[in-house]
Design a protein around this motif. Structure first.
Motif, PDB file in Angstrom:
ATOM      1  N   UNK A 112      30.744  23.775  28.055  1.00  0.00           N
ATOM      2  CA  UNK A 112      30.681  24.636  26.871  1.00  0.00           C
ATOM      3  C   UNK A 112      32.004  24.593  26.123  1.00  0.00           C
ATOM      4  N   UNK A 113      31.930  24.510  24.822  1.00  0.00           N
ATOM      5  CA  UNK A 113      33.144  24.475  24.003  1.00  0.00           C
ATOM      6  C   UNK A 113      33.943  25.759  24.198  1.00  0.00           C
ATOM      7  N   UNK A 114      35.252  25.614  24.239  1.00  0.00           N
ATOM      8  CA  UNK A 114      36.113  26.764  24.540  1.00  0.00           C
ATOM      9  C   UNK A 114      36.070  27.817  23.435  1.00  0.00           C
ATOM     10  N   UNK A 115      35.835  27.432  22.192  1.00  0.00           N
ATOM     11  CA  UNK A 115      35.873  28.394  21.096  1.00  0.00           C
ATOM     12  C   UNK A 115      34.692  29.370  21.133  1.00  0.00           C
ATOM     13  N   UNK A 116      33.655  29.071  21.919  1.00  0.00           N
ATOM     14  CA  UNK A 116      32.486  29.954  21.993  1.00  0.00           C
ATOM     15  C   UNK A 116      32.773  31.185  22.854  1.00  0.00           C
TER      16      UNK A 116
ATOM     17  N   UNK B  86      42.939  27.161  23.047  1.00  0.00           N
ATOM     18  CA  UNK B  86      41.833  27.303  22.094  1.00  0.00           C
ATOM     19  C   UNK B  86      41.292  28.722  22.086  1.00  0.00           C
ATOM     20  N   UNK B  87      41.094  29.310  23.264  1.00  0.00           N
ATOM     21  CA  UNK B  87      40.570  30.676  23.346  1.00  0.00           C
ATOM     22  C   UNK B  87      41.534  31.653  22.676  1.00  0.00           C
ATOM     23  N   UNK B  88      42.822  31.481  22.916  1.00  0.00           N
ATOM     24  CA  UNK B  88      43.812  32.378  22.310  1.00  0.00           C
ATOM     25  C   UNK B  88      43.814  32.256  20.791  1.00  0.00           C
ATOM     26  N   UNK B  89      43.748  31.037  20.286  1.00  0.00           N
ATOM     27  CA  UNK B  89      43.723  30.851  18.834  1.00  0.00           C
ATOM     28  C   UNK B  89      42.469  31.457  18.209  1.00  0.00           C
ATOM     29  N   UNK B  90      41.339  31.316  18.894  1.00  0.00           N
ATOM     30  CA  UNK B  90      40.105  31.903  18.368  1.00  0.00           C
ATOM     31  C   UNK B  90      40.191  33.426  18.350  1.00  0.00           C
ATOM     32  N   UNK B  91      40.785  34.019  19.359  1.00  0.00           N
ATOM     33  CA  UNK B  91      40.946  35.476  19.384  1.00  0.00           C
ATOM     34  C   UNK B  91      41.837  35.948  18.239  1.00  0.00           C
TER      35      UNK B  91
END
Length: 453
Positions: free
Chosen positions: A340-344, A412-417
């Motif tokens: 699963x893509x990290x940004x999801x 990626x998760x941090x940037x999306x948050x």
């Protein structure tokens, strides 16, 4: 001869004064009167020489027995002991009535009310309050009772939300906005509760088999497992106030909403260390996590006051949160894999889901605002802005502990948050400005003009 035995000076007319002559002193309110003569009054033109010579300074003996005027007595005032306020003599007319210390404090608290409401009813309310406290002296330092302050504050809330017989269009709009916040907030909490409920059933094998995503952590039969089950199922309690509000029973909805907040207490208790030496690092995030629920409950209690007309809606509105919870549970199982893509992932926790729903509702209303001007309303944009603000705080609180940026997925998760937080901030500002511009004009205070004559 003049009254008092004084002979006239040279050049003055010796004709006795006829009629009553009034001489006004500067700063006195009543006139000094001379002793009237027995002859009929004459006009000033008959004795032109009398006017310049008979001034009060030239005839000090004309009024030897005159007493001080009422104007002189009116200048003497009694000073109150505590307030140092000048109290006019009871014989003085036209002076402004002094206000007591208690009256001043009552008026200070009445400023909580809108100016338009005070213009109509302030004097009446002050009179009623003062009648309830007879014989109170300023020397006692009187203050309004706490019950009276609470009643004024509750009245101010009702008036500003379109109640208490003051249906100004702006206040009615705010009332509709707050009630919409309560309805949308309860629906959102019910959706998240349905999601937690279905996941709990999936975790413990009640629905289907236990997948790797829902692996049990607590051992069977342990107290920890029982607490985890109860906490997971507690989210379903939000369906009760949501259903009561849809059924047109706001009083029951308010009580049930307070009951739904009770399961949040254990999370706060666990935020303290075992020795109760002080709060842990997660206490702030736990408190911020309560903001969405608290905003919903406050809007429910404030918006559905006793003057608000209950609106009965169809109970079929309970189905969307249930269906959404079940659909999201199935979606979790589909996307839960290492591929699963990290940004999801930042969109799949509770703050991410709530943010996605609020942003989606904002986009939908933006289309209505642009393409259907007749359906514009201030309630929807302001309500969505107020609901988005606590979600922004929750998202920011989740990032205060930092993240492991060593690998690509964490970055990626941090940037999306951070991107979610920026989107929510822009959305809050845009929705608030749009809603405030759509609000009706504020009521203008106006006092009734006193009747002439």
């Amino acid at each position: 001869m003049r009254a008092g035995g004084e002979t006239p000076r040279e050049g003055e007319s010796q004709v006795p004064r006829e009629g009553e002559r009034e001489v006004r002193r500067e700063g006195e309110r009543d006139a000094l009167r001379e002793v009237p003569s027995k002859t009929p009054s004459k006009t000033p033109s008959e004795t032109p020489s009398e006017t310049p010579s008979e001034t009060p300074s030239e005839t000090p003996s004309e009024t030897p027995s005159e007493t001080p005027s009422e104007g002189d007595r009116g200048d003497e005032r009694e000073v109150s002991r505590a307030g140092d306020r000048a109290v006019p003599h009871e014989g003085e007319l036209g002076s402004a009535a002094p206000t007591s210390l208690l009256e001043d404090r009552y008026r200070r608290w009445l400023r909580l009310l809108p100016a338009s409401y005070r213009a109509e009813r302030e004097e009446e309310m002050v009179s009623v309050f003062l009648e309830g406290s007879p014989g109170v002296s300023d020397a006692d330092g009187p203050r309004p009772r706490w019950s009276e302050i609470a009643s004024v504050a509750a009245l101010a809330v009702r008036v500003r939300l379109g109640g208490a017989g003051h249906p100004a269009p702006r206040f009615l709009a705010w009332g509709e906005t707050v009630r919409l916040i309560a309805l949308l907030g309860l629906g959102l909490q019910a959706l998240l509760g349905a999601l937690a409920f279905t996941i709990t059933l999936r975790v413990y094998g009640v629905i289907g088999g236990v997948g790797p995503l829902f692996a049990q952590v607590e051992p069977p039969g342990s107290p920890e497992r029982l607490v985890a089950i109860l906490e997971s199922l507690a989210g379903a309690l939000w369906f009760a106030p949501f259903a009561a509000l849809l059924a047109g029973r706001p009083r029951a909805a308010r009580a049930l909403a307070l009951l739904a907040l009770v399961p949040e207490v254990p999370w706060l208790v666990r935020a303290f260390p075992a020795d109760l030496g002080g709060p842990s690092a997660f206490l702030g995030s736990e408190l911020v996590g309560l903001l969405p629920s608290l905003v919903t409950v406050l809007a429910l209690w404030a918006g559905f006051h006793r003057d608000a007309r209950p609106v009965r809606r169809t109970l079929w509105l309970l189905l969307p949160p249930l269906a959404a919870g079940a659909a999201l549970t199935a979606l979790y199982e589909v996307i839960a894999s290492p591929a699963t893509a990290a940004w999801i992932w930042p969109w799949m926790d509770d703050p991410g889901l709530a943010s996605a729903l609020i942003l989606g509702a904002g986009v939908a209303y933006g289309c209505v605002h642009v393409y259907a001007p007749a359906r514009r309303t201030p309630s929807w944009p302001i309500a969505l802005a107020i609901l988005a603000l606590p979600m922004l705080c929750v998202r920011l609180a989740g990032m205060e502990h930092g993240a492991d940026l060593a690998d690509e997925m964490s970055r990626t998760i941090t940037l999306v948050m951070y991107g979610q937080a920026a989107l929510l901030l822009v959305f809050v500002v845009w929705s608030a400005v749009l809603g405030v511009r759509t609000l009706p004009a504020a009521p203008v205070p106006s006092r009734e003009e006193p009747a002439e004559g």
